[in-house]
Design an enzyme around this catalytic site. Structure first.
Site, PDB file in Angstrom:
ATOM      1  N   GLN A  97       0.811  -1.216   0.000  1.00  0.00           N
ATOM      2  CA  GLN A  97       0.000   0.000   0.000  1.00  0.00           C
ATOM      3  C   GLN A  97       0.850   1.274   0.000  1.00  0.00           C
ATOM      4  O   GLN A  97       0.313   2.375  -0.018  1.00  0.00           O
ATOM      5  CB  GLN A  97      -0.925   0.001   1.222  1.00  0.00           C
ATOM      6  CG  GLN A  97      -1.956  -1.104   1.204  1.00  0.00           C
ATOM      7  CD  GLN A  97      -2.785  -1.161   2.486  1.00  0.00           C
ATOM      8  OE1 GLN A  97      -2.646  -0.332   3.369  1.00  0.00           O
ATOM      9  NE2 GLN A  97      -3.649  -2.168   2.573  1.00  0.00           N
ATOM     10  N   HIS A 159      -1.147   0.612   5.604  1.00  0.00           N
ATOM     11  CA  HIS A 159      -1.746   1.625   6.487  1.00  0.00           C
ATOM     12  C   HIS A 159      -0.816   2.834   6.719  1.00  0.00           C
ATOM     13  O   HIS A 159      -0.455   3.153   7.837  1.00  0.00           O
ATOM     14  CB  HIS A 159      -2.134   0.998   7.828  1.00  0.00           C
ATOM     15  CG  HIS A 159      -3.155  -0.087   7.722  1.00  0.00           C
ATOM     16  ND1 HIS A 159      -3.672  -0.720   8.815  1.00  0.00           N
ATOM     17  CD2 HIS A 159      -3.744  -0.672   6.644  1.00  0.00           C
ATOM     18  CE1 HIS A 159      -4.533  -1.637   8.426  1.00  0.00           C
ATOM     19  NE2 HIS A 159      -4.591  -1.622   7.098  1.00  0.00           N
ATOM     20  N   GLU A 253     -15.326   4.628   9.338  1.00  0.00           N
ATOM     21  CA  GLU A 253     -15.826   5.718  10.169  1.00  0.00           C
ATOM     22  C   GLU A 253     -15.760   7.075   9.494  1.00  0.00           C
ATOM     23  O   GLU A 253     -14.834   7.368   8.729  1.00  0.00           O
ATOM     24  CB  GLU A 253     -15.017   5.794  11.469  1.00  0.00           C
ATOM     25  CG  GLU A 253     -15.129   4.572  12.352  1.00  0.00           C
ATOM     26  CD  GLU A 253     -14.290   4.701  13.622  1.00  0.00           C
ATOM     27  OE1 GLU A 253     -14.402   3.816  14.490  1.00  0.00           O
ATOM     28  OE2 GLU A 253     -13.536   5.690  13.753  1.00  0.00           O
ATOM     29  N   TYR A 274     -11.220 -10.133  10.353  1.00  0.00           N
ATOM     30  CA  TYR A 274     -11.335 -10.700   9.006  1.00  0.00           C
ATOM     31  C   TYR A 274     -11.574 -12.214   9.053  1.00  0.00           C
ATOM     32  O   TYR A 274     -12.377 -12.753   8.292  1.00  0.00           O
ATOM     33  CB  TYR A 274     -10.046 -10.432   8.211  1.00  0.00           C
ATOM     34  CG  TYR A 274      -9.908  -9.016   7.733  1.00  0.00           C
ATOM     35  CD1 TYR A 274     -10.772  -8.495   6.773  1.00  0.00           C
ATOM     36  CD2 TYR A 274      -8.902  -8.194   8.225  1.00  0.00           C
ATOM     37  CE1 TYR A 274     -10.647  -7.195   6.323  1.00  0.00           C
ATOM     38  CE2 TYR A 274      -8.755  -6.890   7.771  1.00  0.00           C
ATOM     39  CZ  TYR A 274      -9.633  -6.392   6.823  1.00  0.00           C
ATOM     40  OH  TYR A 274      -9.504  -5.106   6.380  1.00  0.00           O
TER      41      TYR A 274
END
Length: 383
Positions: A97, A159, A253, A274
């Protein structure tokens, strides 16, 4: 400490647009959807550029061009649908990522020429989220320098955050995710991971940050307990900051960010594991931790967030537009007195995975689609 207050170039540009002096934003864009009905607004979708590899962030130049980051490590300058790769970037580690992420212009860009980039920087132990800046001179960044590097290099390449947003006092907000392998880092005040930071343009820490002077606390922290903020927008005036962040399974959120507050991750969460869908965290809500204003259900995988402030879409004014990766849609969110009272899905499946959503200086809405052949799109009203 005194912080100079700037009159951002986009304020000047918006005034010019209002006086009929709108700049050209691309020639003959490709119409993807000529007319689409939404609940209150007819819209058109046009593609301004294609062939972008994993585009991540977009910034608007005063002359009508666009800067678009590509995660593998390229910055594209787009004018009239033509792409030119900008040179002078730092060494970028494109892993999972990570890579080249957000892009933002200094509020006084026309004077400073500073372009800010967030990216994954390689080092001993893995990667860290870095924020750097260079001066845009033609098609090159000069004088590039890192103004901030996360305090710890780590794996596994997940992340990173990471959105950049400017406050009216000339300081900037930078989100950093929990980095994936060790979620409790988001609760460690001595660690940058899982935090929203507030920094001066040169990377130094403003003296009025909420944790300045506290032993064992990173002074740049503005708020903590975040899993992975990838949508961030500051309302006009700067008193209201909205953020969207990913939950693992559910728990996506929308948060109203207040400096000094703890948003709970991973102790408090509405998500599920998960592997087996067990509840994540110790509780869904707990005193001392800030609850989200809203949980996106079903999963949105939020990335990119815009606040409609202009008059080009009158029924949407004051609404949030939250992009969705997995959901391949935008959620139009209506908020009254701090509470979500209505939602609408936009662009469902039209452009694919949505990585970024921005309101441009012309008052139109710009969207980046995520993928090996991503694109830059514009949403226009149909009168």
């Amino acid at each position: 400490m005194r912080v100079t207050k700037f009159r951002p170039w986009w304020v000047v540009l918006a005034a010019a647009v209002g006086c009929g002096a709108a700049p050209a934003f691309g020639a003959t864009p490709e119409v993807v959807v000529d007319e689409m009905s939404t609940q209150y607004q007819q819209i058109r979708v046009v593609r301004l550029a294609g062939g972008l590899e994993r585009p991540w962030g977009v910034a608007f130049l005063p002359d009508g061009g666009y800067l678009v980051t590509e995660k593998p490590g390229r910055l594209q300058l787009i004018r009239d649908g033509e792409k030119t790769e900008v040179t002078g970037l730092p060494e970028i580690t494109a892993i999972r990522q990570g890579g080249l992420l957000d892009v933002s212009l200094h509020p006084d860009f026309e004077t400073t020429r500073w372009v800010y980039l967030s990216y994954a920087k390689g080092g001993e132990g893995g990667t860290a989220l870095a924020l750097g800046r260079g001066r845009l001179e033609g098609e090159r960044l000069t004088d590039f320098e890192d103004v901030f590097v996360q305090d710890r290099y780590s794996g596994p390449g997940r992340h990173y955050g990471s959105r950049i947003a400017w406050l009216p006092d000339g300081t900037l907000l930078l989100s950093i995710g929990d980095r994936g392998s060790d979620p409790p880092r988001a609760q460690d005040p001595g660690d940058h991971a899982g935090k929203l930071l507030r920094l001066n343009p040169d990377g130094s820490v403003p003296e009025d940050n909420p944790f300045v002077g506290q032993e064992g606390v990173q002074p740049g922290i503005w708020s903590l307990g975040h899993r992975n903020i990838q949508g961030l927008v500051v309302a006009p005036g700067g008193e209201v900051v909205w953020a969207t962040e990913h939950g693992p399974r559910g728990g996506d959120e929308l948060n109203l960010i207040v400096p000094g507050l703890n948003y709970g991750w991973p102790i408090v969460s509405r998500a599920r594991h998960y592997a087996d869908e067990r509840p994540y965290g110790e509780a869904r809500s707990r005193a001392g931790y800030e609850d989200p204003v809203y949980e996106f259900l079903p999963t949105l995988a939020p990335s990119g967030l815009a606040l409609v402030t202009a008059d080009r879409f009158p029924p949407w004014r004051g609404n949030l537009l939250a992009g969705g990766l997995r959901a391949e849609r935008i959620r139009r969110v209506v908020i009254e007195q701090g509470e979500v009272v209505h939602e609408e899905e936009l662009l469902l499946g039209v452009v694919g995975r949505i990585r970024d959503v921005r309101e441009g200086p012309d008052g139109l809405i710009y969207v980046l689609s995520d993928g090996p052949d991503g694109g830059l799109y514009r949403i226009e009203p149909v009168d």
